[in-house]
Design a protein around this motif. Structure first.
Motif, PDB file in Angstrom:
ATOM      1  N   ARG A 394     -57.842  15.244  19.484  1.00  0.00           N
ATOM      2  CA  ARG A 394     -57.622  14.668  20.812  1.00  0.00           C
ATOM      3  C   ARG A 394     -57.659  13.145  20.763  1.00  0.00           C
ATOM      4  O   ARG A 394     -56.838  12.477  21.404  1.00  0.00           O
ATOM      5  N   LEU A 395     -58.624  12.605  20.006  1.00  0.00           N
ATOM      6  CA  LEU A 395     -58.691  11.142  19.885  1.00  0.00           C
ATOM      7  C   LEU A 395     -57.436  10.599  19.215  1.00  0.00           C
ATOM      8  O   LEU A 395     -56.896   9.559  19.627  1.00  0.00           O
ATOM      9  N   GLU A 396     -56.971  11.289  18.166  1.00  0.00           N
ATOM     10  CA  GLU A 396     -55.770  10.819  17.474  1.00  0.00           C
ATOM     11  C   GLU A 396     -54.550  10.880  18.389  1.00  0.00           C
ATOM     12  O   GLU A 396     -53.713   9.975  18.384  1.00  0.00           O
ATOM     13  N   CYS A 397     -54.438  11.955  19.167  1.00  0.00           N
ATOM     14  CA  CYS A 397     -53.293  12.076  20.081  1.00  0.00           C
ATOM     15  C   CYS A 397     -53.344  10.999  21.160  1.00  0.00           C
ATOM     16  O   CYS A 397     -52.319  10.462  21.566  1.00  0.00           O
ATOM     17  N   ARG A 398     -54.516  10.676  21.640  1.00  0.00           N
ATOM     18  CA  ARG A 398     -54.618   9.667  22.711  1.00  0.00           C
ATOM     19  C   ARG A 398     -54.345   8.256  22.212  1.00  0.00           C
ATOM     20  O   ARG A 398     -54.185   7.346  23.002  1.00  0.00           O
ATOM     21  N   THR A 399     -54.350   8.053  20.873  1.00  0.00           N
ATOM     22  CA  THR A 399     -53.993   6.722  20.359  1.00  0.00           C
ATOM     23  C   THR A 399     -52.508   6.425  20.512  1.00  0.00           C
ATOM     24  O   THR A 399     -52.084   5.285  20.361  1.00  0.00           O
ATOM     25  N   TRP A 400     -51.693   7.463  20.796  1.00  0.00           N
ATOM     26  CA  TRP A 400     -50.251   7.261  20.977  1.00  0.00           C
ATOM     27  C   TRP A 400     -49.891   6.915  22.414  1.00  0.00           C
ATOM     28  O   TRP A 400     -48.700   6.843  22.753  1.00  0.00           O
ATOM     29  N   ARG A 401     -50.864   6.736  23.284  1.00  0.00           N
ATOM     30  CA  ARG A 401     -50.545   6.330  24.652  1.00  0.00           C
ATOM     31  C   ARG A 401     -49.932   4.930  24.653  1.00  0.00           C
ATOM     32  O   ARG A 401     -50.389   4.058  23.919  1.00  0.00           O
ATOM     33  N   ASP A 409     -61.110   5.045  29.008  1.00  0.00           N
ATOM     34  CA  ASP A 409     -61.563   5.715  30.209  1.00  0.00           C
ATOM     35  C   ASP A 409     -62.698   6.678  29.887  1.00  0.00           C
ATOM     36  O   ASP A 409     -63.205   6.738  28.764  1.00  0.00           O
ATOM     37  N   ILE A 410     -63.080   7.450  30.900  1.00  0.00           N
ATOM     38  CA  ILE A 410     -64.197   8.393  30.719  1.00  0.00           C
ATOM     39  C   ILE A 410     -63.850   9.476  29.695  1.00  0.00           C
ATOM     40  O   ILE A 410     -64.686   9.804  28.833  1.00  0.00           O
ATOM     41  N   PRO A 411     -62.625  10.066  29.730  1.00  0.00           N
ATOM     42  CA  PRO A 411     -62.309  11.030  28.658  1.00  0.00           C
ATOM     43  C   PRO A 411     -62.407  10.422  27.267  1.00  0.00           C
ATOM     44  O   PRO A 411     -62.902  11.069  26.347  1.00  0.00           O
ATOM     45  N   GLN A 412     -61.920   9.177  27.107  1.00  0.00           N
ATOM     46  CA  GLN A 412     -62.023   8.529  25.806  1.00  0.00           C
ATOM     47  C   GLN A 412     -63.470   8.366  25.394  1.00  0.00           C
ATOM     48  O   GLN A 412     -63.851   8.631  24.254  1.00  0.00           O
ATOM     49  N   PHE A 413     -64.288   7.891  26.364  1.00  0.00           N
ATOM     50  CA  PHE A 413     -65.711   7.704  26.065  1.00  0.00           C
ATOM     51  C   PHE A 413     -66.378   9.037  25.716  1.00  0.00           C
ATOM     52  O   PHE A 413     -67.176   9.137  24.780  1.00  0.00           O
ATOM     53  N   LYS A 414     -66.036  10.085  26.498  1.00  0.00           N
ATOM     54  CA  LYS A 414     -66.629  11.398  26.235  1.00  0.00           C
ATOM     55  C   LYS A 414     -66.175  11.952  24.891  1.00  0.00           C
ATOM     56  O   LYS A 414     -66.965  12.586  24.167  1.00  0.00           O
ATOM     57  N   LEU A 415     -64.902  11.743  24.533  1.00  0.00           N
ATOM     58  CA  LEU A 415     -64.424  12.229  23.239  1.00  0.00           C
ATOM     59  C   LEU A 415     -65.137  11.534  22.083  1.00  0.00           C
ATOM     60  O   LEU A 415     -65.550  12.177  21.115  1.00  0.00           O
ATOM     61  N   VAL A 416     -65.273  10.206  22.198  1.00  0.00           N
ATOM     62  CA  VAL A 416     -65.994   9.471  21.147  1.00  0.00           C
ATOM     63  C   VAL A 416     -67.434   9.951  21.058  1.00  0.00           C
ATOM     64  O   VAL A 416     -67.977  10.186  19.972  1.00  0.00           O
ATOM     65  N   ASN A 417     -68.054  10.107  22.225  1.00  0.00           N
ATOM     66  CA  ASN A 417     -69.442  10.576  22.245  1.00  0.00           C
ATOM     67  C   ASN A 417     -69.537  11.987  21.665  1.00  0.00           C
ATOM     68  O   ASN A 417     -70.481  12.321  20.946  1.00  0.00           O
ATOM     69  N   GLU A 418     -68.510  12.827  21.989  1.00  0.00           N
ATOM     70  CA  GLU A 418     -68.515  14.192  21.451  1.00  0.00           C
ATOM     71  C   GLU A 418     -68.391  14.181  19.936  1.00  0.00           C
ATOM     72  O   GLU A 418     -69.100  14.935  19.235  1.00  0.00           O
ATOM     73  N   VAL A 419     -67.530  13.326  19.401  1.00  0.00           N
ATOM     74  CA  VAL A 419     -67.375  13.249  17.948  1.00  0.00           C
ATOM     75  C   VAL A 419     -68.670  12.805  17.293  1.00  0.00           C
ATOM     76  O   VAL A 419     -69.123  13.409  16.304  1.00  0.00           O
ATOM     77  N   PHE A 420     -69.278  11.749  17.844  1.00  0.00           N
ATOM     78  CA  PHE A 420     -70.538  11.279  17.271  1.00  0.00           C
ATOM     79  C   PHE A 420     -71.621  12.344  17.366  1.00  0.00           C
ATOM     80  O   PHE A 420     -72.413  12.540  16.428  1.00  0.00           O
TER      81      PHE A 420
END
Length: 485
Positions: A394-401, A409-420
């Protein structure tokens, strides 16, 4: 004899003379001082002034040419009456003056009518403007009251949550202190066991597994106690910060309440109110210290500061709960391991052959449990790989925005937090897997060692079975270890 209504300069008052006026020489007109002052109406001063035509006619009269200066009759006109004769007006002058008066009166009346109409329109416009401004001010005060009510509710809600968080934090602090004090009893027991085992003699005075577990237990208990006390100190500092945030919210809420009372009083004021009065010069005094943006930002900053304090408090409480769970599990596991080691040692002393088999079975059971634990840990690690892949994909796909859509945004923050978080979970599970594998290896070594060294003397049996195990029959339960009294 003088006739009434005539002057002595009239032609019938003197001897009649016949003279041809056409052949008379030109006589210079006498210089006469003007005694007439024209009258001007208001607003008509610049109209052409007029003078009586009779004045010019009389002043241009010529004398007879055949009379010499010596034979002329002296004028019968008295000097005192000359000015009265010159001030006479003609009917044309009278009509012109009357017309001018009428026109002036009409002009004045028209100007007065226009002024009256303009005044009425001015009164209506100003009344309407005053009413609209008062209504606008009332609406603004109402909007201001709504804003104050909104921020009051936000501050009250945040204050209630902060007070609740302070109570929860105080409860956690007491639990930490109680748990730290509760550790003193098992720590004293472990130290007593070490002291008694120093009385072993001969070959039995070895640094065996029981002694290792006892030392590990002592170190673990001391470390747990120290961690609890340090966390309690951190919570105490956090409570001080929470109280500062609480005081800021209470002060802001009190100021908001005072401002709301004042604005409500101003909102309810009307033109017929009894408490209104003149306060000249108040509009020139600017005692304000903020604007609506800074006013709202002040309360918003207080709320954000309180939220940050609550977030820190929640993290500390979660850390404390995690610490309770971890430390209690570690202490119980260590206590169990130590008791198992004691039992293994006692079994070796009691019956070399029979207890050896029993101890071997127990050791195999522990090995089986450790293998099951290893299997469960490996399955858990494999189960965590899927969510980690999903989150990283998901993080990789969102880098193509494109362009500005690359928003943190919050999804980005949550995804990073989820990965960590998942990565930290994997590291923890792998660490626990290595610890379990190490424990499994330790059990295997213990099994091998117990197979060769189960012959324990009576002294060792008395020390391990009667003295040490007699003290280790009880251990604080989990609720007491987590601070519940």
């Amino acid at each position: 004899m003088e006739f009434l209504g005539t002057t002595q300069t009239a032609s019938y008052c003197g001897p009649k003379k016949c003279c041809g006026l056409t052949s008379l020489p030109a006589v210079q007109a006498p210089v006469i001082q003007e005694c007439y002052q024209p009258y001007y109406l208001p607003g008509y001063r610049y109209l052409n002034s007029w003078r009586p035509s009779l004045f010019y006619k009389i002043s241009n009269v010529q004398t007879c040419p055949d009379e010499s200066p010596s034979t002329l009759r002296p004028p019968t006109t008295l000097p005192a009456l000359r000015s009265a004769l010159f001030s006479r007006y003609s009917p044309h002058d009278w009509d012109q003056s009357n017309q001018l008066q009428v026109r002036g009166a009409e002009a004045s009346r028209l100007w007065a009518s226009r002024l009256t109409d303009d005044s009425v329109r001015l009164l209506q416009d100003k009344d309407q403007l005053t009413h609209q401004m008062q209504q606008g001010t009332t609406r603004n005060l109402g909007q201001r009251l709504s804003d104050i009510g909104f921020w009051k509710s936000e501050l009250s809600y945040e204050l209630d949550r902060l007070l609740t968080e302070n109570q929860n934090l105080e409860t956690v602090k007491r639990r930490l202190e109680c748990a730290a004090n509760e550790v003193n009893c098992p720590l004293q027991v472990a130290l007593e066991c070490l002291y008694h085992r120093e009385k072993r003699i001969g070959i039995d005075l070895v640094h065996d597994n029981v002694e290792k577990n006892l030392i590990r237990e002592v170190d673990l208990l001391k470390c747990c106690q120290q961690q609890m006390r340090k966390l309690a100190q951190r919570i105490d500092l956090q409570m001080q910060d929470n109280r500062d945030a609480q005081h800021a919210l209470e002060r802001d809420l009190e100021d908001k309440s005072s401002a709301q009372c004042i604005d409500e009083k101003c909102f309810n004021l009307r033109n017929t109110s009894d408490c209104i009065s003149f306060f000249h010069g108040m509009e020139k005094i600017d005692g304000t210290i903020s604007v609506p943006e800074t006013w709202a930002k002040f309360s918003n900053n207080n709320i954000k500061h309180s939220q940050n304090m609550r977030a820190d408090s929640i993290r500390l409480r979660e850390e404390a709960e995690h610490l309770f769970e971890t430390l209690s599990d570690q202490m119980w596991r260590q206590f169990t391991d130590t008791n198992l080691a004691f039992n293994a040692r006692i079994s070796e002393v009691t019956d070399v052959k029979n207890k050896l088999q029993t101890q071997l079975a127990k050791t195999l059971q522990e090995i089986f449990q450790a293998e099951n634990t290893i299997m469960l840990l490996e399955r858990s690690i494999m189960a965590k790989e899927g969510p980690l892949k999903v989150a990283q994909t998901r993080l990789e796909c969102r880098t193509w925005r494109p362009n500005v859509e690359l928003c943190r945004d919050i999804p980005q923050f949550k995804l990073v937090n989820e990965v960590f978080t998942i990565d930290d979970t994997l590291q923890t599970l792998k660490l626990r897997l290595r610890e379990t594998q190490d424990m499994l290896q330790l059990l295997v070594m213990t099994k091998c060692r117990l197979e060769h060294e189960l012959a324990i003397k009576a002294n060792t049996l008395c020390i391990d079975k009667e003295k040490c195990m007699g003290m280790r029959k009880t251990f604080p339960c989990t609720p007491r270890l987590v601070g519940h009294t």
